[in-house]
Every structure is written in structure tokens, then in C-alpha cells.
Design an enzyme around this catalytic site. Structure first.
Site, PDB file in Angstrom:
ATOM      1  N   ASP A 132       0.971  -1.212   0.257  1.00  0.00           N
ATOM      2  CA  ASP A 132       0.044  -0.072  -0.239  1.00  0.00           C
ATOM      3  C   ASP A 132       0.738   0.813  -0.093  1.00  0.00           C
ATOM      4  O   ASP A 132       2.204   1.177   0.462  1.00  0.00           O
ATOM      5  CB  ASP A 132      -0.577   0.360   1.427  1.00  0.00           C
ATOM      6  CG  ASP A 132      -1.853  -0.971   1.108  1.00  0.00           C
ATOM      7  OD1 ASP A 132      -2.466  -1.160   0.058  1.00  0.00           O
ATOM      8  OD2 ASP A 132      -2.316  -1.479   2.014  1.00  0.00           O
ATOM      9  N   ASP A 150      -6.543  -1.708  -4.750  1.00  0.00           N
ATOM     10  CA  ASP A 150      -7.902  -0.808  -4.252  1.00  0.00           C
ATOM     11  C   ASP A 150      -8.852   0.099  -4.872  1.00  0.00           C
ATOM     12  O   ASP A 150     -10.350  -0.252  -5.018  1.00  0.00           O
ATOM     13  CB  ASP A 150      -7.274  -0.580  -2.862  1.00  0.00           C
ATOM     14  CG  ASP A 150      -6.529  -1.259  -1.982  1.00  0.00           C
ATOM     15  OD1 ASP A 150      -7.074  -2.639  -2.189  1.00  0.00           O
ATOM     16  OD2 ASP A 150      -5.841  -1.269  -1.121  1.00  0.00           O
TER      17      ASP A 150
END
Length: 174
Positions: A132, A150
Site C-alpha cells: 500500500d 484497491d
């Protein structure tokens, strides 16, 4: 005598648009993996680069769980659980795409979800965690860091909801 090529026509008609949706999913996977590789090479773990202070930074974080680090402390079994869920979802989405290959909004939603799910599954298989790097915040409030996979999943889910709303409106008697 019937033409032996005739039964293949509906299948071929479905495969052409399906190829486009699969190409879109592949583009999303490639973009996701390229950005994760770039950020992993450019930053040390938890290092932050302010991009739009005071709301957005790039950072490098590893998420062993699911969304919002759900089950992140699962001891490693969550890696296989979430990879299995992604694989099962991919099979279902591929079937759904094949059956509804000409429904543009639905297929854009499904292909986006597919690309995002595969992008994160690749991370889990390669690294045991998802990379991330997009971090939004305001003062002391932080939204959990996320990645392009995402974003694709979230946009796909929003398009899926929009498709269902529009479908319900079309089905409603005037």
C-alpha cells in the site's frame, strides 16, 4: 443440412467483447504492479513523501490483512484465505463477464474488480502481504493506506451499484 459454424456464432459474438474486458483487467493489473514496484524501490518501509500536504502523502506500507488491515494479525493463514477468495472471485467474475459480455457498465465494473483482485492476489503470493502506498489524512486523522488495485475494486463496486440502480429503474413500469 445446418452449417457447423452456426452454433459458434453466439460464442464468438461473446468472446470479442470479453477480450476487451479482459484487456482492461490486465491493464489494471499491470498498472497496479508497476506502481507497487516503483514505490517499493523508491521508498523505505514507512517512509513518507508529502505530495499534497496536508492531505496526501506517498508511503510504503505492507498489509498482511484485507481492507483496513482486517485479520492482519492472523498468523499467516490469512494470506492463503484472501488469495483463495480472490481466485474464487476471479472464476465467478470471468463467468459473469462471459455471460454478460455486451453489457458495458456491468462489464466495466466486473473487469475493474477482477483487475484489482488479481493485483492484490499477486502481491500476497509474491510477498505475503499487499503493498500500500497512497495515504490520505487530515491533521491527526488518517485513512488507511491503499493502492491502485484497491482503487480499481472500489470504482468497480461503485459501477456495479450504479448498474443495478439503472437496471432497477429500467425494469420499473412507467
Amino acid at each position: 443440412m445446418p452449417d457447423p459454424a452456426a452454433p459458434a456464432a453466439p460464442r464468438a459474438a461473446r468472446l470479442r467483447p470479453l477480450a476487451g474486458w479482459l484487456a482492461w483487467a490486465l491493464v489494471l493489473v499491470l498498472l497496479d504492479q508497476a506502481t507497487k514496484a516503483w514505490i517499493s524501490g523508491a521508498l523505505g518501509y514507512a517512509q513518507r513523501i508529502p505530495v499534497l500536504p496536508p492531505v496526501f502523502d506517498l508511503t510504503l506500507l505492507h498489509n498482511t490483512g484485507a481492507a483496513f488491515s482486517f485479520l492482519a494479525d492472523g498468523g499467516g493463514a490469512q494470506r492463503w484465505l484472501f488469495t483463495g477468495i480472490a481466485a474464487a472471485a476471479a472464476v465467478l467474475i470471468l463467468r459473469w463477464l462471459y455471460v454478460h459480455a455486451t453489457e458495458r457498465l456491468l462489464c466495466a465494473a466486473l473487469a475493474s474488480i477482477l483487475g484489482g483482485a488479481l493485483g492484490n492476489a499477486i502481491d500476497r503470493l509474491q510477498h505475503g502481504h499487499v503493498v500500500d502506498f497512497l495515504l490520505f489524512y487530515w491533521r491527526d486523522w488518517y485513512f488507511p493506506a491503499f493502492n491502485l488495485a484497491d482503487v480499481a475494486i472500489t470504482c468497480g463496486a461503485a459501477l456495479l451499484i450504479l448498474d443495478e440502480i439503472l437496471r432497477a429503474r429500467r425494469a420499473r413500469p412507467s
